[in-house]
Design a protein around this motif. Structure first.
Motif, mmCIF file in Angstrom:
data_model
loop_
_atom_site.group_PDB
_atom_site.id
_atom_site.type_symbol
_atom_site.label_atom_id
_atom_site.label_comp_id
_atom_site.label_asym_id
_atom_site.label_seq_id
_atom_site.Cartn_x
_atom_site.Cartn_y
_atom_site.Cartn_z
ATOM 1 N N SER A 184 0.814 -1.159 0.134
ATOM 2 C CA SER A 184 0.027 -0.144 0.038
ATOM 3 C C SER A 184 0.796 1.236 0.060
ATOM 4 O O SER A 184 1.915 1.382 0.583
ATOM 5 N N PHE A 185 0.376 2.565 -0.664
ATOM 6 C CA PHE A 185 1.175 3.502 -0.680
ATOM 7 C C PHE A 185 0.293 4.626 -0.916
ATOM 8 O O PHE A 185 -0.998 4.521 -1.388
ATOM 9 N N SER A 186 0.566 5.904 -0.558
ATOM 10 C CA SER A 186 -0.362 7.034 -0.616
ATOM 11 C C SER A 186 0.335 8.189 -1.483
ATOM 12 O O SER A 186 -0.363 9.073 -1.902
ATOM 13 N N GLY A 187 1.681 8.222 -1.933
ATOM 14 C CA GLY A 187 2.185 9.040 -2.982
ATOM 15 C C GLY A 187 2.176 8.684 -4.172
ATOM 16 O O GLY A 187 2.052 7.213 -4.420
ATOM 17 N N GLU A 188 2.419 9.351 -5.209
ATOM 18 C CA GLU A 188 2.493 8.869 -6.552
ATOM 19 C C GLU A 188 3.543 8.058 -6.724
ATOM 20 O O GLU A 188 4.535 8.261 -6.046
ATOM 21 N N LEU A 189 3.756 7.387 -7.475
ATOM 22 C CA LEU A 189 4.547 6.223 -7.607
ATOM 23 C C LEU A 189 4.703 5.699 -9.114
ATOM 24 O O LEU A 189 3.816 5.825 -9.757
ATOM 25 N N GLN A 190 6.081 5.676 -9.301
ATOM 26 C CA GLN A 190 6.474 4.878 -10.930
ATOM 27 C C GLN A 190 6.312 3.529 -11.011
ATOM 28 O O GLN A 190 6.922 2.747 -9.865
ATOM 29 N N LEU A 191 5.502 2.825 -11.712
ATOM 30 C CA LEU A 191 5.536 1.530 -11.929
ATOM 31 C C LEU A 191 5.929 0.782 -13.236
ATOM 32 O O LEU A 191 5.578 1.761 -14.376
ATOM 33 N N HIS A 192 6.198 -0.348 -13.340
ATOM 34 C CA HIS A 192 6.697 -0.946 -14.529
ATOM 35 C C HIS A 192 5.651 -2.123 -14.510
ATOM 36 O O HIS A 192 5.513 -2.986 -14.067
ATOM 37 N N PRO A 193 5.048 -2.184 -16.096
ATOM 38 C CA PRO A 193 3.983 -3.284 -16.299
ATOM 39 C C PRO A 193 4.598 -4.512 -16.550
ATOM 40 O O PRO A 193 5.720 -4.597 -17.080
ATOM 41 N N VAL A 194 4.102 -5.537 -15.813
ATOM 42 C CA VAL A 194 4.623 -6.867 -16.126
ATOM 43 C C VAL A 194 3.354 -7.777 -16.409
ATOM 44 O O VAL A 194 3.427 -9.182 -16.576
ATOM 45 N N GLY A 195 2.276 -7.204 -16.896
ATOM 46 C CA GLY A 195 1.110 -8.157 -17.214
ATOM 47 C C GLY A 195 -0.054 -7.402 -17.401
ATOM 48 O O GLY A 195 -0.242 -6.108 -16.790
ATOM 49 N N VAL A 196 -1.094 -7.781 -17.789
ATOM 50 C CA VAL A 196 -2.544 -6.987 -17.949
ATOM 51 C C VAL A 196 -3.620 -8.154 -18.198
ATOM 52 O O VAL A 196 -3.429 -9.040 -18.996
ATOM 53 N N THR A 197 -4.492 -7.734 -17.848
ATOM 54 C CA THR A 197 -6.000 -8.542 -17.825
ATOM 55 C C THR A 197 -7.044 -7.714 -17.411
ATOM 56 O O THR A 197 -7.421 -6.833 -16.466
ATOM 57 N N ASP A 198 -8.108 -7.467 -18.309
ATOM 58 C CA ASP A 198 -9.314 -6.927 -18.367
ATOM 59 C C ASP A 198 -9.479 -5.697 -16.874
ATOM 60 O O ASP A 198 -9.972 -5.979 -15.835
ATOM 61 N N GLY A 199 -8.824 -4.710 -17.195
ATOM 62 C CA GLY A 199 -9.190 -3.645 -16.182
ATOM 63 C C GLY A 199 -7.864 -3.549 -14.857
ATOM 64 O O GLY A 199 -7.859 -2.736 -14.288
ATOM 65 N N TRP A 200 -7.056 -4.449 -15.275
ATOM 66 C CA TRP A 200 -6.038 -4.754 -13.992
ATOM 67 C C TRP A 200 -4.764 -4.592 -14.678
ATOM 68 O O TRP A 200 -4.491 -5.314 -15.635
#
Length: 159
Positions: A115-131
């Motif tokens: 969990s986190f509350s500040g903006e965060l940079q993320l790297h994608p490693v998968g995708v499925t219907d809205g997630w």
């Protein structure tokens, strides 16, 4: 409020180049394949990705911005154009300080990994219907986040 929708389809997403390891990001002819082109990291380049495979995303065409940013001409590749997940990403949209959660699976009731509350940079490693399955930039956490919390444009805040 206008929302930027990152998921184009169940298996495609939009992200931007986040590479900071030099002046160029390599484009390859296959996962771990030969470098067939380079895109400048000096410009903000938005890319569409699909078919995540063992750390690599297939580029769905190349954006016009990338055509202008290429260092060397992109060689034709019958297997497509590939980029490593660690050099593409997006930021979160919790500009109001909302607490966001990375979850174990793509389900709002799945256990929370981080969990986190500040903006965060993320790297994608998968995708499925809205997630979207993501890794944090420090590599400590991997989990699923709803795509509504993602901003795929490095030049705006997606509001």
């Amino acid at each position: 409020m206008a929302l930027s929708v990152i998921t184009i389809s169940a298996q495609r997403i939009v992200a931007y180049i986040t590479d900071t390891d030099g002046p160029f990001t390599n484009i390859r002819n296959a996962p771990k394949g030969k470098v067939i082109g380079k895109i400048s990291t000096k410009q903000s380049v938005i890319v569409t990705l699909e078919n995540y495979t063992n750390g690599w995303w297939k580029l769905v065409g190349l954006p016009e911005d990338a055509e202008e940013a290429k260092d060397i001409p992109l060689a034709y590749s019958p297997s497509g154009y590939w980029i490593h997940y660690s050099v593409v990403g997006f930021s979160t949209r919790n500009y109001g300080g909302q607490t966001l959660h990375l979850r174990q699976s793509p389900d709002a009731h799945s256990p929370i990994v981080y969990s986190f509350s500040g903006e965060l940079q993320l790297h994608p490693v998968g995708v499925t219907d809205g997630w979207i399955k993501v890794k944090t930039s420090d590599g400590k956490y991997t989990g699923w986040i709803e795509d509504e919390w993602i901003c795929d444009n490095p030049l705006t805040n997606c509001c």
